[in-house]
Write a protein that holds these residues in place. Structure first.
Motif, PDB file in Angstrom:
ATOM      1  N   LEU A 172       0.825  -1.203   0.000  1.00 45.34           N
ATOM      2  CA  LEU A 172       0.000   0.000   0.000  1.00 45.34           C
ATOM      3  C   LEU A 172       0.862   1.257   0.000  1.00 45.34           C
ATOM      4  CD1 LEU A 172      -2.774  -0.997   2.582  1.00 45.34           C
ATOM      5  CD2 LEU A 172      -2.835  -1.208   0.097  1.00 45.34           C
ATOM      6  N   SER A 176      -0.056   3.137  -3.233  1.00 47.15           N
ATOM      7  CA  SER A 176      -1.068   4.159  -2.958  1.00 47.15           C
ATOM      8  C   SER A 176      -0.880   4.719  -1.554  1.00 47.15           C
ATOM      9  CB  SER A 176      -2.485   3.580  -3.108  1.00 47.15           C
ATOM     10  OG  SER A 176      -3.450   4.563  -2.764  1.00 47.15           O
ATOM     11  N   LEU A 179      -4.043   5.538   0.216  1.00 43.85           N
ATOM     12  CA  LEU A 179      -4.773   4.402   0.779  1.00 43.85           C
ATOM     13  C   LEU A 179      -4.118   3.955   2.083  1.00 43.85           C
ATOM     14  CD1 LEU A 179      -7.015   2.327   0.585  1.00 43.85           C
ATOM     15  CD2 LEU A 179      -5.561   0.948  -0.924  1.00 43.85           C
ATOM     16  N   GLU A 182      -5.251   5.901   4.980  1.00 45.53           N
ATOM     17  CA  GLU A 182      -6.552   5.532   5.537  1.00 45.53           C
ATOM     18  C   GLU A 182      -6.376   4.653   6.782  1.00 45.53           C
ATOM     19  OE1 GLU A 182      -9.792   6.157   4.590  1.00 45.53           O
ATOM     20  OE2 GLU A 182      -9.145   7.605   3.083  1.00 45.53           O
ATOM     21  N   ILE A 196     -13.571   1.545   5.444  1.00 41.34           N
ATOM     22  CA  ILE A 196     -13.622   2.310   4.204  1.00 41.34           C
ATOM     23  C   ILE A 196     -15.092   2.558   3.869  1.00 41.34           C
ATOM     24  CG2 ILE A 196     -13.068   2.365   1.734  1.00 41.34           C
ATOM     25  CD1 ILE A 196     -10.608   2.512   3.440  1.00 41.34           C
ATOM     26  N   PHE A 204     -13.653  -2.338  -4.126  1.00 40.14           N
ATOM     27  CA  PHE A 204     -12.414  -2.383  -3.353  1.00 40.14           C
ATOM     28  C   PHE A 204     -11.603  -3.627  -3.706  1.00 40.14           C
ATOM     29  CE2 PHE A 204      -9.792  -2.917   0.496  1.00 40.14           C
ATOM     30  CZ  PHE A 204      -9.263  -1.633   0.594  1.00 40.14           C
ATOM     31  N   ALA A 234     -12.660   5.765  -7.044  1.00 41.91           N
ATOM     32  CA  ALA A 234     -11.704   5.214  -6.085  1.00 41.91           C
ATOM     33  C   ALA A 234     -10.277   5.645  -6.420  1.00 41.91           C
ATOM     34  CB  ALA A 234     -11.803   3.687  -6.074  1.00 41.91           C
ATOM     35  N   PHE A 238      -7.861   7.857  -3.941  1.00 41.03           N
ATOM     36  CA  PHE A 238      -6.625   7.328  -3.362  1.00 41.03           C
ATOM     37  C   PHE A 238      -5.385   7.681  -4.181  1.00 41.03           C
ATOM     38  CE2 PHE A 238      -9.772   4.062  -1.749  1.00 41.03           C
ATOM     39  CZ  PHE A 238      -9.818   4.598  -0.467  1.00 41.03           C
TER      40      PHE A 238
END
Length: 327
Positions: A172, A176, A179, A182, A196, A204, A234, A238
């Motif tokens: 991740l 991203s 992301l 998060e 989420i 997802f 999305a 992200f």
């Protein structure tokens, strides 16, 4: 070098050289490996390269944008038919793997020889084009080694629409960062999952598939553009620019009178300059704008707010007093 993934699709061209002209035969834009391509064929050879009628030209061309060079090749298999429609021995060739970096890059066979003895026995034949697309793994060698050494503590959990998904924190962070962020704002004290919100579980799941492989799962029919809409949101959320480009290319090919309003609104909402410019270009034709507004009552207000010049062009075209009220 990172491990590679690939995709392959077969397309067929049915050719009758006894009646074919010198014009090009083309398979229009198609998707392999989340990239768009087209195949062109001159059954009697490309006029600018050869005057011989015992030659044929076949090329694979990149027909959509990519964020980095894509490796691809085309294998051409010739299946010949005699005058009674029965198959006779054919043959095949395969191009080298080439890098395609921008729209219009084209490689193949500009001078593909069809032996005269075969032409004498078979003027009709089928050209089977197998298109292979190769992508290197988006995960570096170091990152893949880190995955091999990872333990349970390196796996983070996400809760999406009542379903739980696992992912590696290091992946991740590389693919991203937004992301990954998060994980910190979506986890409450003592909670084992990051929540989420405002996303479907399948969306997802497809996003994570792209994070790990650079490919999206196969989708057919109306499922593909619907998923592209969700994944565009999305990807924007992200900061995944490669996924965003893939979604933009899919939605661009859905642009018509029925979808122009929706795609324009998506473009504005998710900051897609590519789709916005494509929609504006489409709607600059006054009849197209009129037809699109007939499909969506809210398009007139939206265009008047963001792109008033389009309505002015249509007003001139229509001389419509009611339209002037939008301006």
């Amino acid at each position: 070098m990172p491990a590679a993934g690939g995709a392959v699709t077969r397309y067929l061209l049915h050719i009758d050289r006894s009646s074919s002209s010198d014009e090009m035969i083309e398979i229009p834009s198609f998707n392999v490996g989340d990239c768009y391509w087209r195949i062109s064929c001159y059954p009697r050879g490309c006029p600018r390269l050869s005057t011989s009628t015992d030659r044929m030209s076949i090329n694979l061309t990149l027909d959509g944008r990519v964020t980095k060079p894509i490796k691809a090749q085309v294998k051409v298999m010739i299946t010949l038919l005699d005058q009674d429609g029965e198959p006779v021995p054919g043959y095949s060739v395969c191009t080298d793997i080439r890098d395609y970096s921008k729209v219009g890059d084209s490689y193949g066979y500009d001078d593909f020889l069809i032996h005269k003895e075969i032409l004498e026995s078979a003027n009709c034949f089928t050209v089977a084009c197998d298109v292979f697309v190769y992508r290197e793994s988006p995960l570096s060698d170091d990152l893949r080694q880190e995955l091999m050494d990872a333990d349970a503590d390196d796996v983070v959990l996400f809760q999406v629409g009542g379903e739980t998904f696992g992912a590696h924190r290091c992946v991740l962070a590389a693919r991203s960062p937004l992301l990954e962020a998060e994980l910190y704002k979506g986890t409450t004290a003592g909670a084992s999952c990051t929540q989420i919100d405002n996303m479907l579980p399948l969306v997802f799941a497809n996003l994570l598939c792209f994070v790990y492989t650079d490919f999206l799962p196969y989708m057919a029919g109306v499922e593909e553009p619907m998923m592209a809409e969700h994944l565009l949101a999305a990807a924007d959320r992200f900061g995944m620019e490669e996924l965003k480009l893939v979604c933009e290319e899919k939605l661009f090919r859905e642009l018509n009178h029925d979808t122009a309003a929706k795609i324009l609104k998506l473009a504005v909402r998710h900051r897609s300059s590519f789709l916005r410019e494509a929609c504006i270009g489409f709607l600059q034709d006054a009849p197209c704008l009129e037809a699109a507004m007939a499909m969506d009552d809210g398009l007139c207000e939206h265009v008047a707010k963001f792109y008033p010049v389009l309505l002015k062009n249509m007003w001139i075209y229509e001389e419509d007093d009611e339209l002037a009220m939008c301006l």
